[in-house]
Design an enzyme around this catalytic site. Structure first.
Site, PDB file in Angstrom:
ATOM      1  N   LYS A 194       0.844  -1.189   0.000  1.00  0.00           N
ATOM      2  CA  LYS A 194       0.000   0.000   0.000  1.00  0.00           C
ATOM      3  C   LYS A 194       0.880   1.241   0.000  1.00  0.00           C
ATOM      4  CE  LYS A 194      -3.940   2.123   2.462  1.00  0.00           C
ATOM      5  NZ  LYS A 194      -4.904   1.996   3.587  1.00  0.00           N
TER       6      LYS A 194
ATOM      7  N   SER B 272     -10.001   2.230   2.684  1.00  0.00           N
ATOM      8  CA  SER B 272      -9.078   2.980   1.858  1.00  0.00           C
ATOM      9  C   SER B 272      -8.049   2.140   1.103  1.00  0.00           C
ATOM     10  CB  SER B 272      -8.315   3.980   2.745  1.00  0.00           C
ATOM     11  OG  SER B 272      -7.455   3.293   3.647  1.00  0.00           O
TER      12      SER B 272
ATOM     13  N   SER C 186     -10.399  -0.123   6.810  1.00  0.00           N
ATOM     14  CA  SER C 186      -9.772   0.001   5.490  1.00  0.00           C
ATOM     15  C   SER C 186      -9.114  -1.261   4.942  1.00  0.00           C
ATOM     16  CB  SER C 186      -8.735   1.126   5.506  1.00  0.00           C
ATOM     17  OG  SER C 186      -9.372   2.371   5.537  1.00  0.00           O
TER      18      SER C 186
END
Lengths: 492, 493
Positions: free
Chosen positions: A76, A151, A175
């Site tokens: 990420k 997210s 998330s």
């Protein structure tokens, strides 16, 4: 190969039936084919990636390979990785090349894993659909007209579309788990403090936690063995002994007490998702589990509490993006104040600004007691709800998200509707507890597409090994986690 | 109307730790800009603070030294504001729960004019740990490396070497009632933090910075007046001037029917005046909240005991010991314990074998006088405690006279050199050979029969005259005590 477990990839690599370079190249080819449509990755750097793969092959040849050596992972873009552009999904950091490694990145490097690239995400991890990213939205591999959740939307889409063997994510209010539910894979948010936050760009420090996003619980366990561990550079890192998270995978679930919080099955839950969850619970009964009715009475307060505390911390955490030392700086400005205002106005997107404003407001003199302090008090009550519940059960189960993946653009004009996506996940962050989402079935959408839905498993503090066992046993008798989306062919 | 000034101080002491408050970057002063700015000092995305345990020890030391409450739990908070030299956009400080609570400092206010000297207890409200900001450099010509780069003309620079340096902010109650009291407190605190080894006290480099809150009220009333805070005081002299000016200004303003606005003022050493920098109405709302990156700080009884074991003897305790152990006067003991270096110098002199009273006289006399003239600290004394002790021992061993010792002291102060070599070279060794002294005395007696007669007739003065003659004849080298003794014997015979 692309649907193989980490364990079988590891076996193949160490048996040299495939090299890390070959495996990595296979994923890079898929990325070339599908990423232009899906937009799961923000940054690729093939030279770096292949150099790591070559190093991994050398390590395997030298006989010093670890479990994850040579396996390509997506990271990420919230984790600083030395020499990589690290954007956190924001224009503010679009030009920021990290000069150091986050602890998570160091751990994967030390394990000999290969970094395939940096994945898309909601800006500064603020969002539940990946639509707040400065680098554009991400398509859900099960239906390109839908969001992957957020997210960690880029990591989610990359795992679901098999554009990586597995990925990392972070979870501040859901998330990892909400996108895991919307994209149909296994994601774990560990106990707060188990994985170091060093080098992980902060959104809300007291809630942020990194975790694995993978096909199965077994894969997550192997990743946890690499990610978890005390780090003296993070004062909130817990000095907890190293564990083998795979150790209990094969335990029987006979006598397992599963708590079902009645608040998680009330109004707001999509009925078809409820059916998926109920079927999963039936499966657990067959595995020998006992179902217990529990209550988490303060559940409805979790979203308001979260939207006081997380923005408060964020408003302060994001103050360092001032255009002075790194990141975006406005091209033209009159004086210092003007430089601050223009740089931040240009560098941050609407959702980030909204949260900075909320956070600044709730911390202001005269409002602090009514908002921030009150929210902290309720946070303790929410944690107490779980403490009470775990006196009656071993794990808690329920939905991970109230619905399946929604259409791109559907909730962008309604922040509160977007915030409600995290209604079942947020309270575990507030309590610091571990939670995971595992694929539990599919719901047919109104336009005829199969959309995945996830079952959430919440465990007690540091009970990750048991949660992974609970998930793994289910995955031994179901194959939801092995299902792959059928995607329109990208460019060949 | 008679007015009363009310003064409180906030002092930022830079703690003597090798590394910063929340990172492992060096705190050394004077390095090239930004060479001591690690990823934490520059607040890169993703970095986290880790509390410096040494800084906590310094805070505990201070708490113990002022007999303060040291609570089990204190909390670090974020003070949020934007400034280019504040890299995170917030300063990590302590707000509601500081590491050190209420304590006391006893000051000696010196006599001024007809007012006698007196002691006063100043109450400390709190002391808390925080981190320093960096520096904005508006005159880049002052920074050689940047100036030579040439490209930074007409720009401001940011130097983050100081960013994150550990500070202990010490806050008093508004207990002081004159500039003299405020300066006495500041000096006492300045000495104390150096004494316990937590701060180097360098005011020029900003290691010890005082902000002074001043207000005035009609004498006899309780309600505090509106205060103004004087910043930028880097010497005690300026502090005295600034408070005196500010007090006069506030009284005149009120007597002219004006009102005092709460404000921060700067002292201008050039004009001797204070001037408002910003009014508090424009002040920031700092939006303090507990820093979620740091756990509450716990200081247990065991922690306190561990630090207590490292504490040096405090000045008050040492003073009392000097009085009882060395029979020094209260004044001498107090002077010798006015600084740790001075006290150490004295103690080393005594432990090298010299008489305590003599050592005290010389340290406070000849040595202090020289240092005063040359404006040097005791640490810069060219004569070491061991050398001083040797010199004093030569006197008590009757090898040199006191007068000779003064000459030798001067020589050693100026040119150094080995004590006995100087004695030898200057021919200052006392004559202690009784045979030789007897011979001299015999000569003196033979040459001065009149004086001998006067003495025998009962004139005591004649004896002193004879001693003088004998000393003269020995060119000052004879041991005066021996001369006395032998002369007495001879005259009695």
């Amino acid at each position: 190969m692309i649907n193989s477990s980490l364990k079988s990839l590891s076996t193949a690599l160490q048996a040299k039936t495939i090299s890390s370079v070959e495996l990595t190249q296979e994923y890079l080819n898929r990325i070339h084919q599908f990423n232009p449509t899906i937009n799961a990755y923000i940054t690729l750097d093939e030279a770096k990636t292949l150099a790591q793969a070559q190093a991994a092959d050398a390590r395997i040849a030298a006989g010093s390979a670890d479990a994850l050596t040579g396996i390509p992972f997506a990271q990420k873009d919230i984790f600083c990785a030395k020499g990589w552009v690290t954007t956190c999904g924001s224009k503010m950091l679009a030009n920021f090349v990290a000069p150091y490694d986050a602890d998570v990145i160091s751990q994967f490097d030390a394990a000999g894993a290969v970094n395939l690239g940096k994945t898309n995400m909601d800006e500064f991890a603020m969002g539940s659909s990946n639509e707040t990213s400065f680098f554009g939205g991400v398509k859900n591999p099960w239906d390109f007209s839908r969001v992957p959740g957020g997210s960690s939307g880029g990591s989610a889409a990359a795992v679901a579309a098999r554009l990586c063997a597995a990925a990392t994510g972070t979870d501040t209010g859901g998330s990892i788990r909400q996108p895991a539910s919307l994209c149909g894979f296994t994601g774990l948010k560990p106990t707060y403090g188990l994985v170091s936050r060093y080098g992980m760009i902060a959104f809300a420090s007291s809630l942020d936690q990194a975790g694995p996003m993978a096909k199965s619980a077994e894969d997550c366990a192997l990743m946890m063995n690499v990610m978890a561990g005390f780090d003296e550079r993070d004062s909130t890192s817990v000095n907890h002994p190293k564990e083998d998270y795979s150790r209990d995978l094969k335990q029987s679930l006979k006598g397992l007490k599963i708590g079902l919080p009645r608040e998680y099955f009330a109004e707001g839950l999509d009925t078809s998702v409820a059916k998926v969850i109920e079927a999963a619970i039936e499966q657990y009964k067959k595995l020998g589990a006992e179902i217990i009715d529990i209550s988490l009475p303060n559940t409805s307060l979790s979203i308001p509490v979260y939207y006081v505390l997380a923005p408060a911390e964020a408003s302060s955490n994001l103050s360092r993006y001032d255009g002075v030392r790194f990141g975006h700086r406005a091209a033209q400005y009159d004086d210092l104040m003007d430089m601050y205002m223009k740089s931040r106005a240009e560098g941050f997107g609407a959702e980030v600004k909204r949260r900075i404003l909320i956070g600044t407001y709730v911390l202001s003199a005269g409002y602090y007691d009514a908002y921030y302090l009150k929210a902290q008090q309720i946070r303790r009550l929410i944690a107490q709800d779980f403490t009470d519940a775990f006196k009656k059960c071993d794990v808690i189960m329920g939905p991970a998200a109230p619905s399946t993946a929604f259409k791109i653009g559907e909730k962008t004009d309604d922040p509160v509707a977007m915030y409600l996506q995290d209604i079942y996940t947020i309270s575990t962050n507030l309590a610091g507890l571990p939670g995971m989402s595992i694929p539990a079935g599919f719901v047919m959408s109104e336009d005829g597409k199969d959309l995945p839905a996830g079952l959430q498993i919440i465990g007690n503090y540091f009970d990750e090994a048991r949660m992974l066992n609970v998930a793994h046993q289910y995955q031994q008798v179901t194959d939801w986690h092995m299902k792959m989306p059928v995607m329109p062919e990208g460019k060949q | 109307m008679e007015w009363e000034v009310v003064i409180g101080l906030e002092t930022h002491t830079q703690l003597q730790t090798k590394t910063k408050q929340f990172s492992s970057a060096s705190t050394a002063f004077g390095a090239e800009p930004n060479t001591q700015a690690c990823e934490v000092s520059t607040a890169l995305p993703g970095v986290l603070p880790v509390l410096n345990a040494e800084a906590v020890k310094c805070a505990i030391k201070f708490g113990l030294a002022i007999d303060a409450e040291i609570p089990l739990r204190s909390v670090f908070s974020r003070k949020n504001y934007f400034y280019p030299d504040l890299p995170k956009g917030y300063q990590i400080s302590q707000f509601e729960l500081p590491v050190v609570g209420k304590g006391k400092v006893t000051i000696q206010v010196p006599a001024v004019g007809k007012n006698a000297a007196y002691e006063k207890v100043i109450n400390i409200t709190r002391a808390h740990l925080e981190e320093d900001a960096g520096k904005s450099v508006h005159d880049l010509k002052s920074v050689s490396a940047l100036h030579s780069a040439g490209a930074l003309q007409d720009m401001s620079g940011i130097d983050l070497n100081r960013a994150g340096t550990p500070l202990l902010e010490i806050v008093t109650e508004p207990d002081m009632r004159s500039a003299a009291e405020a300066v006495a407190y500041a000096k006492k605190l300045h000495e104390l933090v150096q004494w316990i080894g937590i701060c180097d006290g360098n005011m020029q480099e900003g290691s010890f910075r005082c902000d002074v809150n001043v207000s005035v009220r009609p004498k006899g009333t309780e309600k505090l007046g509106t205060r103004r805070e004087i910043k930028n005081l880097n010497s005690f002299k300026f502090m005295q001037q600034a408070i005196e000016y500010e007090t006069r200004w506030q009284i005149e303003t009120l007597e002219d029917g004006g009102k005092i606005q709460q404000a921060t003022v700067l002292f201008n050493p050039g004009t001797g005046e204070t001037k408002a920098m910003r009014s508090k109405e424009e002040a920031n709302d700092y939006r303090y909240f507990p820093d979620p990156d740091l756990l509450p700080l716990e200081v247990t009884e065991a922690d306190k005991n561990a630090v207590r074991a490292l504490m040096p003897e405090l000045p008050e305790v040492m003073k009392a010991r000097f009085e009882s152990e060395y029979a020094l006067s209260s004044y001498d003991a107090s002077s010798l314990t006015s600084s740790r270096d001075l006290a150490d110098f004295f103690i080393e002199t005594v432990s090298a074998g010299s008489d305590a009273k003599q050592a005290a006289n010389w340290v406070m006399g000849s040595i202090s006088a020289k240092l005063n003239v040359e404006d040097k600290p005791i640490s810069a004394s060219p004569i070491s405690p061991i050398q001083l002790s040797q010199l004093l021992r030569r006197i008590s061993d009757n090898i040199i006279s006191k007068n000779a010792a003064k000459q030798i002291f001067e020589a050693m102060w100026l040119d150094g050199g080995e004590l006995d070599a100087i004695i030898e070279a200057k021919g200052l060794k006392q004559e202690s050979d009784s045979g030789a002294i007897e011979a001299i005395i015999d000569e003196v007696l033979a040459a001065n029969p009149a004086m001998v007669e006067e003495f025998k007739a009962g004139k005591e003065k004649a004896f002193n005259a004879l001693v003088g003659q004998a000393m003269k004849a020995s060119r000052g080298k004879a041991n005066p005590a021996q001369v006395n003794e032998i002369l007495k014997k001879k005259l009695a015979a």
